[in-house]
Design an enzyme around this catalytic site. Structure first.
Site, PDB file in Angstrom:
ATOM      1  CG  ASP A  44     -26.674 -11.755  64.504  1.00  0.00           C
ATOM      2  OD1 ASP A  44     -26.876 -12.026  65.696  1.00  0.00           O
ATOM      3  OD2 ASP A  44     -25.554 -11.446  64.054  1.00  0.00           O
ATOM      4  CE1 TYR A  72     -22.233 -17.650  60.046  1.00  0.00           C
ATOM      5  CE2 TYR A  72     -19.991 -18.401  60.478  1.00  0.00           C
ATOM      6  CZ  TYR A  72     -21.305 -18.231  60.887  1.00  0.00           C
ATOM      7  OH  TYR A  72     -21.677 -18.651  62.146  1.00  0.00           O
ATOM      8  NE  ARG A 176     -23.185  -9.575  64.712  1.00  0.00           N
ATOM      9  CZ  ARG A 176     -23.553  -9.250  65.951  1.00  0.00           C
ATOM     10  NH1 ARG A 176     -23.870  -8.012  66.255  1.00  0.00           N
ATOM     11  NH2 ARG A 176     -23.613 -10.170  66.886  1.00  0.00           N
TER      12      ARG A 176
END
Length: 231
Positions: A44, A72, A176
Site C-alpha cells: 500500500d 511484517y 490490515r
C-alpha cells in the site's frame, strides 16, 4: 543483441518508502534500467519495506516466487478503527483499547489458520470492479473471506493504546485485516521479508543501480532452498 527490454536481467530488492505507490516505484526502476519491469507483490502507498522487482528477462521467473511467506512489522492503534484499516481512511469508530489480557486473547485467536474479510480498500474485484474504487465512492459491499496462515504474531512493544507486532504470514494475508480484528488500524506497516529475501539487503529506489540486480539462478536457488526447508 538481446531483444529490446530484456537487459539488464535480474531481481531487485527495493526498500519502498512511504507515500508513492508500488507501481510508481516499478516505473522509477524501469526508467533507470530501460528494461521491462514487474513485481512479486505490491505494498500500500502508506507502507514501506521490501519489494521484489523483476527486470528484463528475469520477469519469466515471477511465477516461481508466487506464494512465498512474508514478514511484517506493524504498529497498530488500538483506540480506533478506520474505513481502510490504515491511517489513510476515515475514522469509523473510537473506543477504549483492550486491556492486556484481552489483547493477548485476541492475538491468540489470530494465530494459525484463520479466515478474515478482505479490507474494503483493496485491489480485489467485486462485480468486475476494484474494491477500493467502490469504497472511494462510498459503495458498501460484502467483502469476501480469505483464508490464510499466521505462523507467528509476536508483540514487540505495547503502550496500552498501541501495540507493535512482528507478523510472519502466508502470501495474500492482509495485515490490515489483522489490525481490524484486533479493534484498531495499522498506524505503520513495514514488510521486512519475502521468503528468503530481507529488506536488510534492499536499497532505496534512488540508490538502485543495475549492478544491484540478483542473477536469476541465485534467486531460484535461494527460493528452492527455502521451500525445501519449509520457511
Amino acid at each position: 543483441m538481446p531483444p529490446r527490454g530484456l537487459e539488464p536481467a535480474g531481481v531487485a530488492l527495493v526498500d519502498k518508502p512511504g507515500g508513492p505507490s508500488s507501481f510508481a516505484v516499478v516505473a522509477q526502476i524501469r526508467r533507470l534500467t530501460g528494461a521491462r519491469t514487474g513485481h512479486a507483490g505490491t505494498l500500500d502507498p502508506f507502507a514501506t519495506g521490501l519489494l521484489l522487482l523483476f527486470s528484463g528477462g528475469a520477469t519469466k521467473i515471477a511465477p516461481w516466487l508466487v506464494g512465498l511467506d512474508k514478514r511484517y512489522r506493524t504498529e497498530i492503534d488500538l483506540t480506533c478503527v478506520t474505513s481502510t484499516g490504515d491511517p489513510e481512511g476515515k475514522i469509523v469508530e473510537r473506543h477504549a483499547p483492550p486491556g492486556e489480557d484481552e489483547l493477548a486473547a485476541r492475538l491468540e485467536r489470530l494465530r494459525g489458520e484463520i479466515e478474515l474479510p478482505i479490507p474494503a480498500a483493496s485491489a480485489v474485484k467485486i462485480g468486475g470492479e476494484r474494491a477500493y474504487k467502490l469504497a472511494r465512492r462510498g459503495v458498501e459491499v460484502e467483502m469476501p473471506i480469505r483464508r490464510s496462515a499466521v505462523h507467528a504474531l509476536d508483540v514487540i512493544a505495547y503502550t496500552g493504546e498501541n501495540v507493535t507486532l512482528d507478523a510472519h504470514v502466508s502470501s495474500g494475508t492482509y495485515i490490515r485485516s489483522l489490525a481490524i480484528a484486533l479493534g484498531g488500524h495499522c498506524a505503520t506497516l513495514r514488510r521486512t521479508e519475502v521468503g528468503p529475501f530481507s529488506v536488510d539487503h534492499a536499497v532505496t529506489p534512488e540508490a538502485f543501480t543495475a549492478e544491484r540486480l540478483l542473477p536469476e539462478a541465485e534467486v531460484l536457488e535461494r527460493v528452492q532452498a527455502a521451500r525445501a526447508a519449509g520457511t
